[in-house]
Design a protein around this motif. Sequence first.
Motif, mmCIF file in Angstrom:
data_model
loop_
_atom_site.group_PDB
_atom_site.id
_atom_site.type_symbol
_atom_site.label_atom_id
_atom_site.label_comp_id
_atom_site.label_asym_id
_atom_site.label_seq_id
_atom_site.Cartn_x
_atom_site.Cartn_y
_atom_site.Cartn_z
ATOM 1 N N GLU A 7 34.398 -22.108 -22.951
ATOM 2 C CA GLU A 7 34.505 -21.626 -24.325
ATOM 3 C C GLU A 7 33.509 -22.338 -25.228
ATOM 4 O O GLU A 7 32.965 -23.376 -24.886
ATOM 5 C CB GLU A 7 35.923 -21.852 -24.862
ATOM 6 N N GLN A 55 32.189 -24.467 -28.528
ATOM 7 C CA GLN A 55 32.679 -25.730 -29.077
ATOM 8 C C GLN A 55 33.711 -25.539 -30.185
ATOM 9 O O GLN A 55 34.543 -26.402 -30.419
ATOM 10 C CB GLN A 55 31.497 -26.549 -29.615
ATOM 11 N N ALA A 70 36.074 -23.295 -30.295
ATOM 12 C CA ALA A 70 37.310 -22.645 -29.830
ATOM 13 C C ALA A 70 38.549 -23.504 -30.038
ATOM 14 O O ALA A 70 39.639 -22.991 -30.323
ATOM 15 C CB ALA A 70 37.179 -22.258 -28.365
ATOM 16 N N SER A 71 38.410 -24.810 -29.906
ATOM 17 C CA SER A 71 39.563 -25.704 -30.022
ATOM 18 C C SER A 71 39.707 -26.301 -31.426
ATOM 19 O O SER A 71 40.559 -27.157 -31.656
ATOM 20 C CB SER A 71 39.448 -26.848 -28.999
ATOM 21 N N SER A 98 32.182 -17.813 -34.348
ATOM 22 C CA SER A 98 33.490 -17.321 -33.947
ATOM 23 C C SER A 98 33.650 -15.839 -34.252
ATOM 24 O O SER A 98 34.161 -15.066 -33.446
ATOM 25 C CB SER A 98 34.582 -18.126 -34.656
#
Length: 226
Positions: free
Chosen positions: A9, A11, A13-14, A28
């Motif tokens: 994913e 960077q 994503a979290s 995003s």
Amino acid sequence: MNLHRTGAEGQWASIPQEDQNTFQKIASKTAGIITPGNTVSAIGATLVTSGLIDVKRGDSTKGILKIGFGRLADIGDGMAAEATGTKSPIGEAVDVVVDKSETIAALPILVKSGVLPKNAGATILGLNSASTILGTLAKKRGKTLHPSKEGKVAMAGQWGAIGFYGLSEIAENSDAPKLSRGLEIAGHISIVATAALGAKAIIGYTQEALGPVDDEQVAPSRNSSR
């Protein structure tokens, strides 16, 4: 050396949306397509393409300079992605595709125009063909073949050699035969070094492509974004 690796994913994503920076929010919303790194890659590819057209038309000095500036983007794209926290699988793929596409497109034009010696062109073509075949084989086995440090340095070395030959051409056009010969010799040395390093990278890629498949190596789904 920035290898563009981030896992499955991007960077961002979290990171909670409210904590994402502007570049991460744009990445995003666009599934990782619009990022600073990809933008730099696109600008570089455009410059290289324009430069190759110039060389094909006979304006080798102008074309070689454009190609040189365009290839600097290979350094800039990774730096931009790192600085903005927008590294992703898509960005890694774009980097690889741009590298390979520019190299394959440049070889016949530069060889035919006399900028690049035939043996140097054949060496570069062989290295890129081998890595492409291994990448395809790995993909069929459900694996992602990431560029290694040796592979990235070898690619940089290939373009470094092309750069020396290109500068040799410019020097020759500027009536500086001694400088032209010196740059040509530097190109020969670079090709030999690149061939050795590239061979080492190919061995590593072969081991990775044919090795056992584990969860971390499985290629991310198409819906994964950087």
